[in-house]
Design a protein around this motif. Structure first.
Motif, PDB file in Angstrom:
ATOM      1  N   ASN A 150      33.380   1.135  29.274  1.00  0.00           N
ATOM      2  CA  ASN A 150      35.012  -0.581  29.891  1.00  0.00           C
ATOM      3  C   ASN A 150      35.758   0.212  30.923  1.00  0.00           C
ATOM      4  O   ASN A 150      36.659  -0.878  31.837  1.00  0.00           O
ATOM      5  N   LEU A 151      36.113   1.547  30.853  1.00  0.00           N
ATOM      6  CA  LEU A 151      37.129   1.333  32.037  1.00  0.00           C
ATOM      7  C   LEU A 151      36.677   1.533  33.394  1.00  0.00           C
ATOM      8  O   LEU A 151      37.795   0.446  34.118  1.00  0.00           O
ATOM      9  N   TRP A 152      35.439   1.433  33.367  1.00  0.00           N
ATOM     10  CA  TRP A 152      35.113   1.278  35.071  1.00  0.00           C
ATOM     11  C   TRP A 152      34.376   0.020  35.234  1.00  0.00           C
ATOM     12  O   TRP A 152      34.383  -0.265  35.682  1.00  0.00           O
ATOM     13  N   GLY A 153      33.975  -0.594  34.250  1.00  0.00           N
ATOM     14  CA  GLY A 153      33.676  -1.860  33.738  1.00  0.00           C
ATOM     15  C   GLY A 153      35.274  -2.712  34.539  1.00  0.00           C
ATOM     16  O   GLY A 153      34.548  -3.604  35.557  1.00  0.00           O
ATOM     17  N   TRP A 154      36.163  -2.469  34.105  1.00  0.00           N
ATOM     18  CA  TRP A 154      36.916  -3.120  34.628  1.00  0.00           C
ATOM     19  C   TRP A 154      37.438  -2.896  35.836  1.00  0.00           C
ATOM     20  O   TRP A 154      37.558  -4.152  36.807  1.00  0.00           O
ATOM     21  N   LEU A 155      37.073  -1.723  36.221  1.00  0.00           N
ATOM     22  CA  LEU A 155      37.691  -1.776  37.967  1.00  0.00           C
ATOM     23  C   LEU A 155      36.507  -2.147  38.939  1.00  0.00           C
ATOM     24  O   LEU A 155      36.948  -2.768  40.529  1.00  0.00           O
ATOM     25  N   GLY A 156      35.376  -2.580  38.159  1.00  0.00           N
ATOM     26  CA  GLY A 156      34.414  -2.742  38.916  1.00  0.00           C
ATOM     27  C   GLY A 156      34.848  -4.585  38.798  1.00  0.00           C
ATOM     28  O   GLY A 156      34.095  -5.199  40.214  1.00  0.00           O
ATOM     29  N   ASP A 157      34.674  -5.010  38.381  1.00  0.00           N
ATOM     30  CA  ASP A 157      35.293  -6.307  38.659  1.00  0.00           C
ATOM     31  C   ASP A 157      36.625  -6.498  39.055  1.00  0.00           C
ATOM     32  O   ASP A 157      36.446  -7.385  39.230  1.00  0.00           O
ATOM     33  N   ALA A 158      38.321  -6.008  38.872  1.00  0.00           N
ATOM     34  CA  ALA A 158      39.284  -6.623  39.415  1.00  0.00           C
ATOM     35  C   ALA A 158      38.395  -6.116  41.149  1.00  0.00           C
ATOM     36  O   ALA A 158      39.019  -6.755  42.125  1.00  0.00           O
ATOM     37  N   THR A 159      37.421  -4.306  41.452  1.00  0.00           N
ATOM     38  CA  THR A 159      38.008  -4.840  42.817  1.00  0.00           C
ATOM     39  C   THR A 159      36.800  -5.073  43.076  1.00  0.00           C
ATOM     40  O   THR A 159      36.234  -5.116  44.819  1.00  0.00           O
ATOM     41  N   GLY A 160      35.292  -5.312  42.606  1.00  0.00           N
ATOM     42  CA  GLY A 160      34.385  -5.977  43.443  1.00  0.00           C
ATOM     43  C   GLY A 160      33.327  -4.686  44.012  1.00  0.00           C
ATOM     44  O   GLY A 160      32.755  -4.440  44.593  1.00  0.00           O
ATOM     45  N   GLN A 161      34.055  -3.195  44.157  1.00  0.00           N
ATOM     46  CA  GLN A 161      33.442  -2.654  44.092  1.00  0.00           C
ATOM     47  C   GLN A 161      32.158  -1.445  43.514  1.00  0.00           C
ATOM     48  O   GLN A 161      32.316  -0.325  43.551  1.00  0.00           O
ATOM     49  N   ARG A 162      31.777  -2.271  43.270  1.00  0.00           N
ATOM     50  CA  ARG A 162      30.583  -1.781  41.383  1.00  0.00           C
ATOM     51  C   ARG A 162      29.373  -0.807  43.220  1.00  0.00           C
ATOM     52  O   ARG A 162      29.626   0.793  42.340  1.00  0.00           O
ATOM     53  N   LEU A 163      28.330  -1.316  43.568  1.00  0.00           N
ATOM     54  CA  LEU A 163      28.209   0.130  44.327  1.00  0.00           C
ATOM     55  C   LEU A 163      28.756   1.658  44.695  1.00  0.00           C
ATOM     56  O   LEU A 163      28.264   2.554  44.318  1.00  0.00           O
ATOM     57  N   LEU A 164      30.118   1.691  45.292  1.00  0.00           N
ATOM     58  CA  LEU A 164      30.720   2.436  44.949  1.00  0.00           C
ATOM     59  C   LEU A 164      31.362   2.825  44.345  1.00  0.00           C
ATOM     60  O   LEU A 164      31.611   4.128  44.396  1.00  0.00           O
ATOM     61  N   ILE A 165      31.580   2.306  43.005  1.00  0.00           N
ATOM     62  CA  ILE A 165      32.162   3.316  41.802  1.00  0.00           C
ATOM     63  C   ILE A 165      30.581   3.918  41.927  1.00  0.00           C
ATOM     64  O   ILE A 165      30.932   5.205  40.795  1.00  0.00           O
ATOM     65  N   VAL A 166      29.351   3.461  41.670  1.00  0.00           N
ATOM     66  CA  VAL A 166      28.199   4.055  41.138  1.00  0.00           C
ATOM     67  C   VAL A 166      28.352   5.253  41.978  1.00  0.00           C
ATOM     68  O   VAL A 166      27.495   6.299  41.888  1.00  0.00           O
ATOM     69  N   ARG A 167      28.085   5.565  43.426  1.00  0.00           N
ATOM     70  CA  ARG A 167      27.737   6.485  44.424  1.00  0.00           C
ATOM     71  C   ARG A 167      29.256   7.456  43.746  1.00  0.00           C
ATOM     72  O   ARG A 167      28.380   8.421  43.553  1.00  0.00           O
ATOM     73  N   VAL A 168      30.456   7.134  43.124  1.00  0.00           N
ATOM     74  CA  VAL A 168      31.211   8.313  43.785  1.00  0.00           C
ATOM     75  C   VAL A 168      30.867   9.053  42.406  1.00  0.00           C
ATOM     76  O   VAL A 168      30.963   9.863  42.396  1.00  0.00           O
ATOM     77  N   GLY A 169      30.235   7.469  40.885  1.00  0.00           N
ATOM     78  CA  GLY A 169      30.257   8.391  39.627  1.00  0.00           C
ATOM     79  C   GLY A 169      28.656   9.384  39.617  1.00  0.00           C
ATOM     80  O   GLY A 169      28.897  10.081  39.187  1.00  0.00           O
ATOM     81  N   ALA A 170      28.010   9.000  40.230  1.00  0.00           N
ATOM     82  CA  ALA A 170      26.748   9.565  41.327  1.00  0.00           C
ATOM     83  C   ALA A 170      27.134  11.189  41.000  1.00  0.00           C
ATOM     84  O   ALA A 170      26.660  12.360  40.790  1.00  0.00           O
ATOM     85  N   LEU A 171      28.060  11.234  42.243  1.00  0.00           N
ATOM     86  CA  LEU A 171      28.118  12.391  43.118  1.00  0.00           C
ATOM     87  C   LEU A 171      29.046  13.351  42.074  1.00  0.00           C
ATOM     88  O   LEU A 171      29.052  14.283  42.025  1.00  0.00           O
ATOM     89  N   LEU A 172      30.506  12.702  41.182  1.00  0.00           N
ATOM     90  CA  LEU A 172      30.954  13.705  40.506  1.00  0.00           C
ATOM     91  C   LEU A 172      30.427  14.189  39.312  1.00  0.00           C
ATOM     92  O   LEU A 172      30.242  14.618  39.139  1.00  0.00           O
ATOM     93  N   THR A 173      29.292  13.247  38.742  1.00  0.00           N
ATOM     94  CA  THR A 173      28.900  14.242  37.556  1.00  0.00           C
ATOM     95  C   THR A 173      27.788  15.013  38.207  1.00  0.00           C
ATOM     96  O   THR A 173      27.840  15.697  37.152  1.00  0.00           O
ATOM     97  N   ALA A 174      27.476  15.126  39.335  1.00  0.00           N
ATOM     98  CA  ALA A 174      26.830  16.285  39.629  1.00  0.00           C
ATOM     99  C   ALA A 174      27.966  17.799  40.133  1.00  0.00           C
ATOM    100  O   ALA A 174      27.445  18.533  39.937  1.00  0.00           O
ATOM    101  N   LEU A 175      29.064  16.771  40.633  1.00  0.00           N
ATOM    102  CA  LEU A 175      30.261  18.129  40.849  1.00  0.00           C
ATOM    103  C   LEU A 175      30.737  18.426  39.212  1.00  0.00           C
ATOM    104  O   LEU A 175      30.697  19.876  39.664  1.00  0.00           O
ATOM    105  N   CYS A 176      31.133  17.495  38.454  1.00  0.00           N
ATOM    106  CA  CYS A 176      31.086  18.183  37.741  1.00  0.00           C
ATOM    107  C   CYS A 176      30.247  19.350  37.070  1.00  0.00           C
ATOM    108  O   CYS A 176      30.549  20.460  35.837  1.00  0.00           O
ATOM    109  N   PHE A 177      28.866  18.655  36.786  1.00  0.00           N
ATOM    110  CA  PHE A 177      27.545  19.331  36.014  1.00  0.00           C
ATOM    111  C   PHE A 177      27.506  20.749  36.664  1.00  0.00           C
ATOM    112  O   PHE A 177      27.770  21.911  35.918  1.00  0.00           O
ATOM    113  N   ALA A 178      28.067  20.944  37.866  1.00  0.00           N
ATOM    114  CA  ALA A 178      27.730  22.828  38.813  1.00  0.00           C
ATOM    115  C   ALA A 178      29.270  23.227  37.995  1.00  0.00           C
ATOM    116  O   ALA A 178      28.248  24.940  38.140  1.00  0.00           O
TER     117      ALA A 178
END
Length: 391
Positions: free
Chosen positions: A62-90
């Motif tokens: 819901n947090l990221w959904g609101w941010l995506g609708d508010a900014t329109g930057q959904r692809l940027l959210i996907v790319r940053v989210g995917a990268l941070l997923t890997a970095l945090c898991f490391a």
């Protein structure tokens, strides 16, 4: 290659992302608890660690959904989210004590669960008027899931659980790479703000609250299946190799349905598809609870996974797209993910208590009742907005 609004549809780039994303799920669902067990944690601690990502699924979308609708930057959210997923898991390579792993589970899943709802909105934007082809893209996620289950299982059998974190980290990096290859969707004409319109108004449309409650009930009904099916079948005398093949059969049925879903959507409404999927879910849980020792019945029940997950998920994605429109698509898909997460977490928790107290038959009967209630909600409260689901 098909085109959308004059632009070629990036079929393989979109499909590649689904393949990688659900490949990660194929590594998590069967093997994460085994990895924690190999570290020496007790069943209670393992349950807590596995539950943390479920909790994040109830919060993050819901947090990221609101941010995506508010900014329109959904692809940027996907790319940053995917990268941070890997970095945090490391961080899992540094330490493996309980509290550190709890933090790793929370952080990486917070970003992981940000990704899919936003990507669903991106995919639908690429598809445009061809939204009925969504299932042709999504089927590659099921292919990724089943390949990971098989290949990672073989790898862990040969090399041991010590290689598990590295395998998961590699798949996370693949998700990040795939997200970087996906192009921006065609820009939709900006819709003028309508007085009185908003996300909450869309949410209050007739039948929409009932739909989201039904989503939670469907996932709740899957609790005994995802948590105890293997244990149930093993107690009935099935070997572990056969049990694995039965799991795979369900996913293969889902893939076949995805291949033909665009044709199905041409002549059946979303409401009808959802109602049928709930009815078949209730039947499936009753069969698993009472007749799973009969091989033909068990095979039929596993084939019903095409309806209880495949048809249900595709119809839900389309209904959210239909009812929330482009402007509120991110929040709508995020709410769908959140309610599914809440239902799944409650289903796992409730089935754990019920299994010990009531046994398999009554536990699966309770799951069937949850699916039946969801079906009644849809029959009574949800009405078709258009005549066909493909509209």
């Amino acid at each position: 290659m098909s085109t959308v609004a004059g632009s070629p549809l990036p079929y393989w780039r979109l499909s590649g992302f689904y393949f990688a994303y659900f490949a990660l799920l194929g590594g998590v669902a069967p093997f994460l608890s085994l990895y924690f067990e190999s570290l020496g944690f007790s069943p209670a601690r393992i349950g807590e660690l596995v539950a943390i990502p479920m909790l994040m699924r109830c919060i993050a979308p819901n947090l990221w959904g609101w941010l995506g609708d508010a900014t329109g930057q959904r692809l940027l959210i996907v790319r940053v989210g995917a990268l941070l997923t890997a970095l945090c898991f490391a961080g899992i390579f540094w330490r493996q004590d309980y509290w550190w792993l709890a933090a790793i589970m929370a952080l990486h899943s917070f970003f992981w669960h940000a990704v899919l709802p936003q990507f669903e909105a991106i995919t639908l934007a690429h598809l445009g008027s061809q939204s009925a082809r969504y299932s042709q893209l999504r089927l590659w996620g099921s292919v990724g899931f089943i390949l990971t289950v098989v290949l990672l299982g073989l790898l862990l059998q040969r090399a041991g659980m010590a290689v598990y974190p590295m395998a998961m980290f590699g798949i996370m990096l693949l998700i990040a790479v795939c997200s970087s290859l996906v192009p921006q969707p065609p820009r939709q004409p900006a819709s003028a703000a309508v007085a009185g319109d908003g996300f909450l108004r869309r949410l209050r449309q007739p039948g929409v609250p009932a739909f989201f409650v039904a989503v939670a009930l469907m996932q709740l009904s899957h609790g005994p299946y995802y948590t105890f099916l293997s244990i149930h079948l093993e107690a009935l005398g099935y070997g572990r190799g056969l049990i694995g093949l039965l799991w795979a059969l369900g996913v293969l049925a889902e893939i076949v349905l995805f291949m033909f879903m665009h044709r199905l959507l041409a002549w059946i409404s979303l409401r009808q598809l959802l109602v049928v999927s709930f009815a078949l879910a209730a039947l499936r849980w009753l069969l698993l609870g009472t007749l799973a020792e009969e091989m033909l019945v068990l095979l039929f029940a596993q084939l019903l996974h095409a309806a209880t997950f495949g048809a249900f998920h595709v119809a839900s994605i389309h209904l959210v797209q239909q009812r929330f429109g482009e402007r509120y698509q991110g929040q709508g898909q995020a709410l769908y993910a959140t309610l599914a997460g809440i239902g799944g977490a409650l289903g796992a928790l409730c089935s754990g208590y019920a299994w010990a107290g009531m046994g398999p038959t009554l536990t699966f009967a309770a799951a069937a009742l949850a699916a039946f209630v969801g079906m009644l909600l849809l029959l009574l409260r949800l009405h078709d907005q258009s005549s066909k689901g493909a509209g």
